[in-house]
Design a protein around this motif. Structure first.
Motif, PDB file in Angstrom:
ATOM      1  N   ALA A  64      -2.179  -5.947   5.325  1.00  0.00           N
ATOM      2  CA  ALA A  64      -2.613  -5.377   6.430  1.00  0.00           C
ATOM      3  C   ALA A  64      -1.423  -5.487   7.906  1.00  0.00           C
ATOM      4  O   ALA A  64      -0.832  -5.990   7.682  1.00  0.00           O
ATOM      5  N   CYS A  74      -5.926  -1.689   6.182  1.00  0.00           N
ATOM      6  CA  CYS A  74      -4.613  -2.255   5.388  1.00  0.00           C
ATOM      7  C   CYS A  74      -4.747  -1.638   4.456  1.00  0.00           C
ATOM      8  O   CYS A  74      -5.214  -0.382   4.446  1.00  0.00           O
ATOM      9  N   CYS A  81     -10.279  -3.838   5.148  1.00  0.00           N
ATOM     10  CA  CYS A  81     -10.557  -4.320   6.476  1.00  0.00           C
ATOM     11  C   CYS A  81     -11.620  -5.381   6.115  1.00  0.00           C
ATOM     12  O   CYS A  81     -12.147  -6.625   7.517  1.00  0.00           O
TER      13      CYS A  81
END
Length: 208
Positions: A64, A74, A81
């Motif tokens: 990420a 991400c 995420c």
């Protein structure tokens, strides 16, 4: 006075023992299939038996990156995420590393199949207060924890997720050995430090 001396001596022994532990950092992602497999098949079945000899730090971030909007992008999308952020907030609440391993194992198995549940059951089973977790996830606190995870991850510049780091130094041979056989590699490292802890080890079945 004698009691104080005893307490200080115990703390001193604890500090010495802690200094001799093998430090492990796991860089991973909440929806990464390889991360899920590693936690389920390598880490979780082994950890109870090596827990007294290692310190493990979970870094849920992977490939990420933070963006200019103050958010994160991400590898497996926004749901990942969210999962990374949830884990950061929960792990920040539960300092006991055995419970952390149990939580991460539980979360990685459930979030990949039911992200809408957000791992609440896993978190509460580990002793986290879910309302506090939610406040963390939805606030600057969660963002700061993920920025910290990004900083740690960026330091090692991982090419593969999960990445396993020992004693703050990445080594490709150690990485390859850990992915193939985490328990065997950790045992060799501990034996190298004259900690003969692996002979009596027996793997315990871990429920999915």
């Amino acid at each position: 006075m004698k009691f104080l001396s005893f307490v200080l001596s115990v703390l001193f022994v604890i500090q010495i023992n802690d200094a001799h532990k093998l430090n492990i950092e796991l860089l991973y992602e909440s929806l990464c299939p390889d991360s899920v497999r590693f936690v389920k098949n390598q880490l979780a079945p082994t950890f109870d038996e090596i827990a007294d000899y290692v310190n493990i730090t979970f870094v849920p971030f992977g490939k990420a990156f933070s963006n200019q909007n103050g958010d994160f992008d991400c590898q497996h999308g926004p749901i990942e995420c969210k999962g990374n952020r949830i884990q950061s907030c929960v792990l920040n609440q539960i300092p006991d590393q055995v419970k952390q391993v149990q939580y991460v194992h539980c979360f990685m198995q459930t979030y990949v199949t039911n992200p809408m549940e957000q791992g609440e059951k896993c978190a509460t089973q580990a002793g986290a207060i879910w309302e506090v977790v939610k406040q963390c996830v939805e606030s600057k606190a969660g963002m700061l924890l993920q920025l910290q995870a990004e900083q740690t991850t960026s330091h090692y510049k991982p090419q593969f997720i999960p990445t396993i780091v020992y004693d703050k130094k990445f080594d490709q041979n150690a990485q390859d050995s850990s992915i193939a056989g985490f328990r065997d590699y950790v045992c060799k490292r501990l034996q190298k430090d004259k900690q003969d802890v692996c002979a009596p080890m027996r793997l315990k079945p871990i429920r999915a």
